[in-house]
Design a protein around this motif. Structure first.
Motif: not given
Length: 384
Positions: A275-289
């Protein structure tokens, strides 16, 4: 065939809706197979993390009006929110076994007060009849209709933390695991874990029929689509199946063996192309995501950060992600400020993006204060 860490991270980015946002609530649930819901806040925060514009009312509507997502007990005896079409699949693939274990435990415990399995069945049927008559009811209302729900049981009587409590919660949980009743709208805000109850046949009529074998094969395919390629043991752990059940489900869908940089894994036969490499990304995921809780083997995205971000029972706290790996954690303070801490050098551009994401989440939360149900070392530290 080798599918390395880079490709696994790229798949995670696209398939978990973290590289390109814009998901509806149902999109997020479909993408993740199931959203963890033991902590009610997780469902909302997990969906918002995958949306370009946070849509809290849309989550409410999908859960309680359109009912395109349903809260149910499933894998690992855990509460999840699943897409409506997967309810009968999860029920047959996991729920039946969970219900059987819950019933055995409750019958054994009831023996201490002279009650039998037949007595429990009578109580279950009486509760279901009362709920069907009411249409919707709280646990307290059902206990008024069926006083046997107030049968007390002692827990750990020889321990300092011992207590006595009614069987209400256990009986309702058993009925839910058996696919007879369902958790409806909570009492209070979206952070509340006190739900009204309804009959599942009324809440979600016209469900498809599945055999346990077909349901396990379907669920294995859905899991591999989202979390694959991966070791077989990760699927076994996630679904809480026996190894025999896991192998049979995989045999029914015919995956391909792959090399995960020295670790044996499996992938769907039609999922071998890069699969293609995505553009740079960040995320804040919650507890138990559901992203970090989707695998048992997490080294390829967690690194050495586990002790700071997981509790002793294996529950993940709030995490900060960059390009397919966990780089830190976050918390909300009493003031409402969302604060982050990275556990490795991520560079100025990534840090700027992380801080912007924290500001976005803080703005959406507004006056709401969220404390994860399962506290972890870094989250405790940051929240002070």
């Amino acid at each position: 065939m080798n599918i390395g860490i880079g490709q696994r991270r790229a798949r995670l980015a696209w398939r978990h809706l973290l590289a390109v946002r814009g998901a509806t609530a149902v999109d997020a649930a479909e993408a993740m197979v199931a959203l963890h819901a033991t902590d009610p806040a997780t469902v909302y925060l997990a969906i918002v993390a995958r949306q370009r514009v946070a849509d809290g009312p849309g989550i409410e509507r999908a859960l309680y009006e359109d009912r395109t997502m349903v809260r149910m007990l499933g894998m690992r005896r855990t509460v999840f929110v699943v897409p409506a079409d997967l309810v009968p699949v999860v029920q047959e693939a996991c729920g039946r076994d969970v219900a059987a274990r819950l019933r055995r435990g409750l019958v054994q415990h009831l023996g201490q007060v002279g009650k039998t399995g037949a007595w429990l069945s009578e109580v279950e049927d009486a509760v279901a009849a009362a709920l069907s008559a009411r249409g919707s009811a709280t646990a307290a209302q059902l206990a008024e209709d069926e006083p046997r729900l107030r049968t007390p049981l002692e827990y750990a009587p020889d321990k300092p933390y011992g207590a006595t409590s009614f069987i209400t919660t256990r009986v309702l949980g058993l009925l839910a695991a058996d696919g007879r009743i369902v958790r409806g709208r909570p009492r209070g805000s979206w952070l509340s874990g006190q739900y009204s109850w309804a009959m599942l046949d009324d809440w979600l009529p016209g469900r498809a029929d599945w055999s346990p074998e077909a349901a396990r094969a379907c669920l294995a395919r859905r899991w591999l689509t989202t979390f694959g390629p991966a070791p077989v043991t990760d699927l076994k752990w996630w679904a809480s199946w026996s190894m025999a059940q896991t192998k049979k489900a995989l045999a029914d869908i015919g995956p391909v063996e792959v090399d995960l940089d020295g670790v044996a894994g499996v992938a769907l036969a039609d999922d071998l192309e890069p699969v293609p490499q995505p553009e740079p990304w960040v995320a804040l995921l919650p507890g138990l995501d559901s992203t970090p809780m989707g695998w048992q083997s997490r080294e390829w995205f967690l690194g050495g950060h586990g002790p700071a971000l997981f509790d002793r029972s294996g529950n993940v706290g709030p995490t900060v992600w960059s390009d397919g790996r966990i780089v830190g954690g976050w918390a909300q303070r009493r003031s409402g400020e969302v604060v982050v801490e990275v556990l490795e050098d991520v560079g100025t551009e990534v840090m700027t993006a992380v801080e912007a994401e924290a500001a976005r989440l803080q703005e959406w939360l507004g006056a709401v204060r969220v404390t994860p149900r399962f506290r972890t070392p870094l989250e405790r530290k940051l929240s002070e």
